[in-house]
Design an enzyme around this catalytic site. Structure first.
Site, PDB file in Angstrom:
ATOM      1  N   GLU A   1       0.673  -1.158  -0.139  1.00  0.00           N
ATOM      2  CA  GLU A   1       0.082   0.084   0.175  1.00  0.00           C
ATOM      3  C   GLU A   1       0.715   0.765  -0.186  1.00  0.00           C
ATOM      4  OE1 GLU A   1      -3.922  -1.308   2.088  1.00  0.00           O
ATOM      5  OE2 GLU A   1      -2.646  -0.178   3.495  1.00  0.00           O
TER       6      GLU A   1
ATOM      7  N   HIS B   1     -10.331  -0.065   0.116  1.00  0.00           N
ATOM      8  CA  HIS B   1     -10.322  -0.187   0.995  1.00  0.00           C
ATOM      9  C   HIS B   1     -11.723  -0.898   1.533  1.00  0.00           C
ATOM     10  CE1 HIS B   1      -6.691   0.981   2.778  1.00  0.00           C
ATOM     11  NE2 HIS B   1      -6.237  -0.451   3.676  1.00  0.00           N
TER      12      HIS B   1
END
Length: 247
Positions: free
Chosen positions: A144, A177
């Site tokens: 990420e 997410h």
């Protein structure tokens, strides 16, 4: 955008979508080839595919980065000293937790329910496949930070002010997410990690803070799951009572 950045983004997107093919394939291997019971395989496959897909992607991304040249302003800038970087990395852990706490309070004030379905799902997978803890705590945060800070934020920061580059990249990070109701929560953490990257010019600093934060959350949620749920319920009752006094 440099070509190697594009390859990394493609690898990350493919990884996110890979479960569509990977999970059924792994399930078929477990049932038909290994002869394992259907229910056992069904419960274990998501966790093992998580480990396989994230690990392969990290290896691919690492290989691409080793062969690539620096290309953004942040990558070309001289990083601060190792000692100061360590200090910022440690401070970054506390900054991330503070940002998270503030964001949770803001979301609660807006009527957004506390707790993350994404986190609960991951904890459920970890309970069935403990090895997947490595993905949630280490591999995931590394990927990420490379994708959302080093690449997306880094490229945007070339063209605009820090605030706007951090805002756009953090919102993308939040939406990735798949919990749009918690966009404030994830964006607050994204801002924190972007600040650490700009302050130190070292992507390892936000990586360290992100890994440490996720590791702490995963361990706390896994070991003290029942106690945390009880505390959250009590906190909601108290805040509801206080809010009722001012109505």
């Amino acid at each position: 955008m440099k070509k190697h950045f594009g390859f990394i983004l493609i690898a990350y997107i493919v990884m996110q979508l890979s479960s569509i093919v990977g999970v059924p394939l792994l399930y078929k291997i477990g049932v038909d080839v290994l002869g394992k019971p259907d229910e056992t395989v069904r419960s274990l496959v998501p966790g093992y595919w998580l480990v396989i897909s994230f690990t392969l992607t990290l290896l691919i991304v690492g290989g691409i980065l080793r062969k690539s040249e620096t290309s953004t302003r942040l990558e070309r800038s001289a990083p601060i000293g190792a000692g100061r970087s360590i200090v910022w990395a440690v401070l970054g852990i506390f900054m991330a937790f503070i940002a998270q706490s503030v964001a949770i309070q803001v979301e609660y004030a807006l009527g957004i329910q506390m707790g993350s379905e994404n986190t609960q799902m991951i904890i459920g997978i970890i309970e069935k496949v403990p090895l997947s803890m490595l993905v949630a705590a280490i591999i995931g945060p590394i990927l990420e930070e490379i994708v959302f800070r080093k690449i997306i934020f880094g490229v945007l920061y070339e063209k605009m002010h820090f605030f706007f580059a951090a805002l756009i990249s953090s919102v993308i990070f939040a939406l990735a997410h798949f919990e749009p109701e918690h966009v404030i929560l994830y964006s607050a953490m994204g801002f924190t990690f972007a600040f650490l990257y700009v302050k130190t010019k070292r992507i390892l600093v936000p990586i360290f803070a992100h890994v440490a934060m996720n590791t702490t959350v995963v361990l706390m949620q896994s070991i003290y799951k029942d106690e945390i749920e009880k505390m959250m319920n009590e906190a909601e009752k108290i805040q509801g009572f206080i809010g009722g006094l001012f109505l």
